[in-house]
Structures are given as structure tokens and as C-alpha cells.
Design a protein around this motif. Structure first.
Motif, PDB file in Angstrom:
ATOM      1  N   LYS A   1       0.814  -1.216   0.000  1.00 46.38           N
ATOM      2  CA  LYS A   1       0.000   0.000   0.000  1.00 46.38           C
ATOM      3  C   LYS A   1       0.849   1.267   0.000  1.00 46.38           C
ATOM      4  O   LYS A   1       0.351   2.345  -0.343  1.00 46.38           O
ATOM      5  CB  LYS A   1      -0.950  -0.003   1.198  1.00 46.38           C
ATOM      6  CG  LYS A   1      -2.105  -0.995   1.070  1.00 46.38           C
ATOM      7  CD  LYS A   1      -3.011  -0.949   2.295  1.00 46.38           C
ATOM      8  CE  LYS A   1      -4.182  -1.903   2.156  1.00 46.38           C
ATOM      9  NZ  LYS A   1      -5.066  -1.886   3.346  1.00 46.38           N
ATOM     10  N   THR A   2       2.127   1.169   0.379  1.00 46.20           N
ATOM     11  CA  THR A   2       3.021   2.332   0.313  1.00 46.20           C
ATOM     12  C   THR A   2       3.583   2.521  -1.099  1.00 46.20           C
ATOM     13  O   THR A   2       4.085   3.585  -1.433  1.00 46.20           O
ATOM     14  CB  THR A   2       4.196   2.209   1.302  1.00 46.20           C
ATOM     15  OG1 THR A   2       5.065   1.134   0.894  1.00 46.20           O
ATOM     16  CG2 THR A   2       3.702   1.952   2.716  1.00 46.20           C
TER      17      THR A   2
ATOM     18  N   GLY B   1     -12.825   5.468  -1.620  1.00 51.41           N
ATOM     19  CA  GLY B   1     -12.594   5.832  -3.014  1.00 51.41           C
ATOM     20  C   GLY B   1     -13.724   5.535  -3.969  1.00 51.41           C
ATOM     21  O   GLY B   1     -14.872   5.893  -3.726  1.00 51.41           O
TER      22      GLY B   1
ATOM     23  N   SER C   1       1.753   1.205  -4.097  1.00 54.02           N
ATOM     24  CA  SER C   1       0.650   1.239  -5.077  1.00 54.02           C
ATOM     25  C   SER C   1      -0.671   1.410  -4.343  1.00 54.02           C
ATOM     26  O   SER C   1      -0.790   1.069  -3.161  1.00 54.02           O
ATOM     27  CB  SER C   1       0.593  -0.070  -5.880  1.00 54.02           C
ATOM     28  OG  SER C   1       1.804  -0.350  -6.531  1.00 54.02           O
ATOM     29  N   THR C   2      -1.668   1.922  -5.060  1.00 54.34           N
ATOM     30  CA  THR C   2      -3.026   1.940  -4.517  1.00 54.34           C
ATOM     31  C   THR C   2      -3.615   0.545  -4.684  1.00 54.34           C
ATOM     32  O   THR C   2      -3.636   0.000  -5.787  1.00 54.34           O
ATOM     33  CB  THR C   2      -3.897   2.963  -5.263  1.00 54.34           C
ATOM     34  OG1 THR C   2      -3.363   4.276  -5.045  1.00 54.34           O
ATOM     35  CG2 THR C   2      -5.336   2.926  -4.748  1.00 54.34           C
TER      36      THR C   2
ATOM     37  N   GLN D   1      -8.574   1.072  -0.970  1.00 54.45           N
ATOM     38  CA  GLN D   1      -8.958   2.421  -1.368  1.00 54.45           C
ATOM     39  C   GLN D   1     -10.198   2.378  -2.249  1.00 54.45           C
ATOM     40  O   GLN D   1     -11.167   3.102  -2.045  1.00 54.45           O
ATOM     41  CB  GLN D   1      -7.804   3.088  -2.125  1.00 54.45           C
ATOM     42  CG  GLN D   1      -8.128   4.429  -2.784  1.00 54.45           C
ATOM     43  CD  GLN D   1      -8.343   5.544  -1.792  1.00 54.45           C
ATOM     44  OE1 GLN D   1      -7.843   5.485  -0.676  1.00 54.45           O
ATOM     45  NE2 GLN D   1      -9.076   6.577  -2.191  1.00 54.45           N
ATOM     46  N   ASP D   2     -10.167   1.490  -3.257  1.00 48.70           N
ATOM     47  CA  ASP D   2     -11.244   1.362  -4.231  1.00 48.70           C
ATOM     48  C   ASP D   2     -11.685  -0.103  -4.307  1.00 48.70           C
ATOM     49  O   ASP D   2     -11.074  -0.982  -3.692  1.00 48.70           O
ATOM     50  CB  ASP D   2     -10.783   1.809  -5.619  1.00 48.70           C
ATOM     51  CG  ASP D   2     -10.406   3.285  -5.683  1.00 48.70           C
ATOM     52  OD1 ASP D   2     -10.757   4.021  -4.747  1.00 48.70           O
ATOM     53  OD2 ASP D   2      -9.769   3.680  -6.664  1.00 48.70           O
TER      54      ASP D   2
ATOM     55  N   ASP E   1       0.556   1.951 -10.690  1.00 51.88           N
ATOM     56  CA  ASP E   1      -0.351   2.949 -10.119  1.00 51.88           C
ATOM     57  C   ASP E   1      -1.347   2.302  -9.162  1.00 51.88           C
ATOM     58  O   ASP E   1      -1.446   2.673  -7.993  1.00 51.88           O
ATOM     59  CB  ASP E   1      -1.132   3.669 -11.235  1.00 51.88           C
ATOM     60  CG  ASP E   1      -0.219   4.343 -12.235  1.00 51.88           C
ATOM     61  OD1 ASP E   1       0.888   4.757 -11.850  1.00 51.88           O
ATOM     62  OD2 ASP E   1      -0.617   4.465 -13.404  1.00 51.88           O
ATOM     63  N   TYR E   2      -2.104   1.330  -9.684  1.00 52.34           N
ATOM     64  CA  TYR E   2      -3.101   0.601  -8.902  1.00 52.34           C
ATOM     65  C   TYR E   2      -2.902  -0.895  -9.128  1.00 52.34           C
ATOM     66  O   TYR E   2      -2.432  -1.320 -10.182  1.00 52.34           O
ATOM     67  CB  TYR E   2      -4.529   0.950  -9.354  1.00 52.34           C
ATOM     68  CG  TYR E   2      -5.086   2.277  -8.907  1.00 52.34           C
ATOM     69  CD1 TYR E   2      -4.328   3.445  -8.954  1.00 52.34           C
ATOM     70  CD2 TYR E   2      -6.401   2.381  -8.470  1.00 52.34           C
ATOM     71  CE1 TYR E   2      -4.863   4.663  -8.582  1.00 52.34           C
ATOM     72  CE2 TYR E   2      -6.950   3.600  -8.092  1.00 52.34           C
ATOM     73  CZ  TYR E   2      -6.172   4.744  -8.150  1.00 52.34           C
ATOM     74  OH  TYR E   2      -6.704   5.953  -7.784  1.00 52.34           O
TER      75      TYR E   2
ATOM     76  N   THR F   1      -5.407  -4.331  -8.538  1.00 50.71           N
ATOM     77  CA  THR F   1      -6.665  -4.877  -8.044  1.00 50.71           C
ATOM     78  C   THR F   1      -6.462  -6.366  -7.795  1.00 50.71           C
ATOM     79  O   THR F   1      -6.121  -7.121  -8.708  1.00 50.71           O
ATOM     80  CB  THR F   1      -7.848  -4.603  -8.995  1.00 50.71           C
ATOM     81  OG1 THR F   1      -9.036  -5.162  -8.438  1.00 50.71           O
ATOM     82  CG2 THR F   1      -7.639  -5.146 -10.381  1.00 50.71           C
TER      83      THR F   1
ATOM     84  N   VAL G   1      -6.607  -2.128  -4.652  1.00 50.63           N
ATOM     85  CA  VAL G   1      -8.042  -2.235  -4.900  1.00 50.63           C
ATOM     86  C   VAL G   1      -8.445  -3.685  -4.686  1.00 50.63           C
ATOM     87  O   VAL G   1      -7.726  -4.597  -5.114  1.00 50.63           O
ATOM     88  CB  VAL G   1      -8.376  -1.799  -6.344  1.00 50.63           C
ATOM     89  CG1 VAL G   1      -9.864  -1.914  -6.621  1.00 50.63           C
ATOM     90  CG2 VAL G   1      -7.881  -0.382  -6.601  1.00 50.63           C
TER      91      VAL G   1
END
Length: 317
Positions: A8-9, A90, A11-12, A29-30, A239-240, A242, A14
Motif C-alpha cells: 500500500k506504500t 474511493g 501502489s493503490t 482504497q477502491d 499505479d493501482y 486490483t 483495490v
């Protein structure tokens, strides 16, 4: 910290589920959903009250039985999305009927319907990503939706051609599918010995990441469809990401350190100025046999699960 905390530090994170317990456990976050995940949630029996609410809503809208069923499925997806949004800070991704993947007008209309349903529930469109298959038609839909301040998540992305077309259209977010790329190479017997450093799905995302950052494209890259924890760790810094609850649990149970593997070195070149046309896209995408096969297969599977959802809704009607 455990590996999930470290991740989590970088990438975001999901969560790829419609299950509330998983969302509460991993604090993403999402969140993302699709017809397959919605079907799993419905089959759990936890959302029967939302099915009933959706059917009542659709009947009030009226129309043919087909229209009522499809409106009820959209409303159900929205209702589950609303429940998820109560648990996360998010955005939620909600998918347009995959049977419209090659139809610009129907996909655009369906996307606007979904946004309207969310806004009727008091949810601002800024918290919604309309999920569309990364066909040429749907990429253009995403471009048009931006005029209405509606952002999109272009899913089932397998080829570099899809990634380039999305960047040119200034799509908000793309979901390149890591695991399904690996599946194809394994099924074809093209991989004798597996190494995450040579994983074709991982390498595909790295190529897109470097291209986007090098040319200054703002489209968010959200790697998806992971088959193992090593794939996730190899793309730390994307970036993210999932990730399914099973892999999130594996990350949470380990405290082994790992580095940030994708580094944004900044923009070295101006955004490509030449226009990427539909014919350019179709020709280049067609050159990638894996991408052609997996995009078609993914759309077919989402349509199948969409149809299963519609059969369940029909029983309530």
C-alpha cells in the motif's frame, strides 16, 4: 508491517470482490466489480433484499420484459456498488453489459443509465468508474463520457494496441489482465519453465507502464487478474493493483520485505502527436493472437454471467 501494508506504500490497492467481509478485512482504497463477481455475490444469498429492491425499481420504469430484466440487473449492480461505497473511501467500478462491447450507442446509453441510478442513490459520479471492455467502440465511449465528467475503467486489456488507444483517448484508467495472459501462454505450451521475471503478463504491464510514464500519459494503470502473489509483488509500484481476497490474505500473512519494482522515471518525451486511427488499432491488435483470443473469450464469459444474472432476476419478476 506485513506485505500488504508495504504494498500500500508503493501502489493503490483495490479489492477485486463484491464481498463485504473481504472489503472490511483488507481496507482497500477502491473496489471493482464485474458480472462474474456480482453473480458470486448474488449466489451467496446475502443480497436477496437488493434483488427485490432492484426488481421493484425496474418494474416502475416499465418497458418490455427484456428491458425490465436488464434495468433490474443494472440497478442490482448499482445497489451492491452503493453498499461497497459505504465501506471504502474511493471509487467503485461498475460494468456495462458486455453484450454491447462492440456497439457505441448502446454502451454510451447504458453507461449514462448506470450513472443516473447511482445519482438517484445520492452517490456523486466522481466516485464511479464505468467499466467497459477495451474494444475500439468502448474506448470511444469512454472518450465521450469524459465530456459529462464520467470516468471509465477499460477492462479486458491484453494488447499494447489497446493501451495506446486508451492513452490517446485520455481514458481515466485501464485494467491490463496479467493472469489471463499467462494462462494463454501456458495453455499453448509456450512456457517450459515459469519465472515471474519472464511472466508475459507481468512484462506486458511493465511495457505499458514505461510507455505511459515516458510519454507523460495520465491514464492510470490498474493491473488485474493475478494468479499468484509473486505477480503482484513483481508489479509493486504500478499505479493501482486490483487483487483478489485470496492473494490479499497471503500478502497479509507474510512480513518478508520486497522492493518497489516499477519506478516512474518521469516524462522524457512529449506525448505522441500522430493520430492512432481505428484501422491502425484493429491491425495492430489483430497481430497479437493472444490478445484477440483473450478479449473475445473475456467478453463471452461476461455475457454468459450477465445472462445467468438475468435468469435469476426473471424468477423474481
Amino acid at each position: 508491517m506485513n506485505q500488504l501494508d508495504f504494498l500500500k506504500t508503493y501502489s493503490t490497492v483495490v479489492v477485486d470482490t463484491g464481498n463485504m467481509e473481504s472489503i472490511n478485512k483488507y481496507n482497500p482504497q477502491d473496489a471493482t466489480t464485474n458480472p462474474s463477481l456480482i453473480l458470486q455475490s448474488v449466489n451467496s444469498g446475502l443480497y436477496n433484499f437488493l434483488i427485490e429492491k432492484s426488481v421493484v425499481y425496474a418494474k416502475k420504469l416499465g418497458g418490455s420484459k427484456v428491458q425490465i430484466v436488464r434495468n433490474a440487473v443494472n440497478k442490482l449492480s448499482v445497489c451492491i456498488g452503493v453498499e461497497i461505497l459505504k465501506k471504502i473511501p474511493g471509487k467503485i467500478s461498475t460494468e456495462v453489459n458486455a453484450s454491447f462491447s462492440f456497439h457505441y450507442d448502446f454502451s454510451l446509453l447504458e453507461a449514462k443509465k448506470i450513472i443516473n441510478m447511482y445519482e438517484e442513490e445520492g452517490i456523486d459520479r466522481s466516485r464511479i468508474l464505468i467499466k467497459l471492455a477495451a474494444t475500439w467502440q468502448c474506448i470511444q465511449v469512454a472518450k465521450e463520457l469524459k465530456k459529462y465528467k464520467i470516468n471509465s475503467n477499460l477492462t479486458l486489456l491484453f494488447s499494447f494496441a489497446q493501451a495506446k488507444a486508451c492513452a490517446q483517448a485520455k481514458v481515466y484508467l485501464i485494467s491490463p489482465f496479467v493472469g489471463r495472459i499467462l494462462d494463454w501462454y501456458m495453455d499453448k505450451g509456450l512456457i517450459d519453465f515459469y519465472s515471474v521475471s519472464e511472466d508475459p503478463g507481468v512484462l506486458s504491464v511493465k511495457k505499458i507502464f514505461d510507455y505511459y510514464k515516458n510519454y507523460g500519459y495520465k491514464t492510470i494503470i490498474m493491473a488485474a487478474s493475478f494468479r499468484n502473489k509473486d505477480q503482484v509483488l513483481a508489479l509493486s509500484g504500478c499505479d493501482y493493483l486490483t487483487v483478489s481476497p485470496v492473494i490479499l490474505n497471503s500478502l497479509q500473512e507474510s512480513t518478508d520485505f520486497f522492493p518497489k519494482n516499477l519506478i516512474n522515471l518521469g516524462c522524457e518525451n512529449k506525448i505522441v502527436s500522430n493520430i492512432y486511427s481505428e484501422s491502425d488499432f484493429l491491425l495492430e491488435h489483430n497481430e497479437d493472437a493472444m490478445a484477440v483470443e483473450k478479449l473475445s473469450d473475456g467478453i463471452r464469459k461476461f455475457i454468459f454471467d450477465q445472462n445467468q444474472l438475468e435468469l435469476i432476476i426473471q424468477k423474481y419478476i
